[in-house]
Design a protein around this motif. Sequence first.
Motif, short mmCIF file in Angstrom:
data_model
loop_
_atom_site.label_atom_id
_atom_site.label_comp_id
_atom_site.label_asym_id
_atom_site.label_seq_id
_atom_site.Cartn_x
_atom_site.Cartn_y
_atom_site.Cartn_z
N ALA A 188 44.41 11.83 28.77
CA ALA A 188 43.17 11.31 29.60
C ALA A 188 42.67 12.62 30.42
N VAL A 189 43.57 13.22 31.35
CA VAL A 189 42.93 14.19 31.80
C VAL A 189 42.30 15.45 30.99
N CYS A 190 43.08 15.65 30.03
CA CYS A 190 42.47 16.73 29.28
C CYS A 190 41.00 16.16 28.54
N GLN A 191 41.09 15.22 28.13
CA GLN A 191 39.75 14.49 27.65
C GLN A 191 38.55 14.76 28.65
N ALA A 192 38.86 14.72 30.01
CA ALA A 192 37.90 14.78 30.98
C ALA A 192 37.65 16.15 31.39
N SER A 193 38.59 17.01 31.37
CA SER A 193 38.35 18.29 31.91
C SER A 193 38.36 19.60 31.16
N THR A 194 38.95 19.33 29.81
CA THR A 194 38.81 20.46 28.84
C THR A 194 38.06 19.85 27.56
N THR A 195 37.99 20.69 26.30
CA THR A 195 37.46 20.41 25.36
C THR A 195 38.72 19.87 24.36
N ARG A 196 38.74 18.83 24.23
CA ARG A 196 40.14 18.42 23.41
C ARG A 196 39.66 18.16 21.92
N LEU A 197 40.35 18.85 21.14
CA LEU A 197 39.95 18.82 19.36
C LEU A 197 41.28 18.02 18.96
N PRO A 198 41.63 16.90 18.54
CA PRO A 198 42.63 16.28 17.87
C PRO A 198 42.78 16.81 16.47
N VAL A 199 42.73 18.21 16.37
CA VAL A 199 43.30 18.32 14.77
C VAL A 199 44.18 19.36 14.66
N ALA A 200 44.65 20.06 13.68
CA ALA A 200 45.64 21.01 13.54
C ALA A 200 44.75 22.46 13.41
N VAL A 201 45.44 23.38 13.70
CA VAL A 201 44.84 24.93 13.72
C VAL A 201 45.44 25.57 12.20
N SER A 202 44.56 25.74 11.50
CA SER A 202 44.91 26.26 10.15
C SER A 202 44.97 27.88 10.12
N ARG A 203 44.30 28.46 11.09
CA ARG A 203 44.26 30.09 10.98
C ARG A 203 44.06 30.73 12.37
N ILE A 204 44.74 31.76 12.57
CA ILE A 204 44.71 32.41 14.05
C ILE A 204 44.35 34.00 13.76
N ASP A 205 43.33 34.43 14.29
CA ASP A 205 42.81 35.77 13.91
C ASP A 205 42.63 36.22 15.35
N ILE A 206 43.64 37.37 15.62
CA ILE A 206 43.63 38.04 16.83
C ILE A 206 42.79 39.20 16.82
N GLY A 207 41.99 39.39 17.71
CA GLY A 207 41.04 40.45 17.88
C GLY A 207 41.29 41.46 18.84
N ALA A 208 40.47 42.42 19.28
CA ALA A 208 40.70 43.29 20.62
C ALA A 208 40.34 42.57 21.59
N GLU A 209 39.21 41.59 21.56
CA GLU A 209 38.65 41.01 23.08
C GLU A 209 38.95 39.71 22.97
N ASN A 210 39.43 38.86 21.77
CA ASN A 210 39.38 37.62 21.90
C ASN A 210 40.31 37.21 20.74
N VAL A 211 40.51 35.79 20.49
CA VAL A 211 41.14 35.15 19.36
C VAL A 211 40.25 34.16 18.73
N THR A 212 40.10 34.09 17.38
CA THR A 212 39.72 32.95 16.64
C THR A 212 40.50 31.97 16.03
N LEU A 213 40.33 30.77 16.29
CA LEU A 213 41.11 29.72 15.77
C LEU A 213 40.29 28.93 14.70
N THR A 214 40.92 28.69 13.69
CA THR A 214 40.08 28.03 12.56
C THR A 214 40.58 26.70 12.47
N TYR A 215 39.74 25.64 12.20
CA TYR A 215 40.53 24.31 12.20
C TYR A 215 39.53 23.43 11.15
N GLY A 216 40.14 22.43 10.65
CA GLY A 216 38.99 21.70 9.71
C GLY A 216 38.67 22.24 8.51
N ASP A 217 37.23 21.93 8.35
CA ASP A 217 36.46 22.60 7.27
C ASP A 217 36.01 24.00 7.82
#
Length: 401
Positions: free
Chosen positions: A118-147
């Motif tokens: 409930a706290v996370c629903q109210a204070s964060t962006t909550r995505l109830p899905v699995a991460v399928s890919r993790i791409d680590i870059g020099a300045e940030n990280v991109t996470l892929t999920y769903g389609d």
Amino acid sequence: MAGKDIFDIAVIGAGPAGLVAGAACAISGLRTVVIGPPSNPLDRRTSALFGGSVELLKKLDIWARLQAQSEPITGIRIVDGSKNLLRAPEVLFEAREAGFEAFGYNIPNVPLTEALEAVCQASTTRLPVAVSRIDIGAENVTLTYGDDATVTARLVVAADGRRSAARTAAGIDVASWTYPQSAIVATFHHQRDHHGISTELHRPVGPLTVVPGPGKTSNLVWIEEPEEAKRLLALDDSAFEHELGQALKGLLGSISCLTPRQAFPLSGQSARILAKNRVVVAGEAAHVIPPIGAQGLNLSCRDAATLAEIAGEAKTRGEDIGSDAALSRYDSARKADIGTRIFAIDLLNRSLLSSHIPGVNLARGLGLFALASSSTLRTQVMREGILPAASRPALMSGGEM
């Protein structure tokens, strides 16, 4: 969710460790996304959370809804359960002796997780899905999920369990080990009042622990050799209740209303470094320890509060929160606490397994005798257990319980 929309923090994993990390980061002013399927709604386990962790729940504004469903732990009793002629004295740690109302509370996992969700629903962006890919870059990280949808963050929190994919993506290695033991867990009703006291029977095959629950109920962690655990698991409820009553030597009177039992092998695991390549590890991605001394989720809460403090301060100063300098601060802040707890629990467990060796049994007995004899030493041990000197983040500090 476009990749250009960059979060400060992306938490991978939505168990209690991931949810508490996301909630702690959010109240520290960090724009946070929490990604992961919801936890098991049928989880019958409980978590014994000590004072610092309860203080964190208060700061997250969820303690009021949890307290009524939780049982205070006002004492911890250690009993020599060996059959030696010379046994160590019984030691009772009482919260009031150290100036606390309670050491902590035994909290059912389901309402705890629901409150954190409930706290996370109210204070964060909550995505109830699995991460399928993790791409680590020099300045940030991109996470892929769903389609092929993505989110991008400056820093990723790997809270996706002992087989963490995020930890692997960051190139963080672990040390793993096993024990010749299994743990049986269940909840049961009993005839006598537990008086808020958690009891640990230190036996040559490992501890048998009963943690007070609401009313006349307790939660069981019974550590045995694997074959004996298998035999106990195969018993019908009546036979198991009888054996449990015998093992407890009548401490809680007759046993009844046993919940379904579960058993799992004991093992340990520790990340060799706690932060690397814009990823920090938390919860079981960072540390797996046997269910002895109720340390697991308390360590995870300290992971969360420490991360939120370090990342929040870095953002306030205008620093890159995923920089090597920020990651190094998290690693340094958590390493001593985690290492100390892993060492202490491993030493206790192995000392019980080696209790047939006269010198080992004597040393353990002398330690318990010292604790039984000195209120000053007991108070020091109790205060260190509530909020250890190696880790005192601001979100876990506050009023004494």
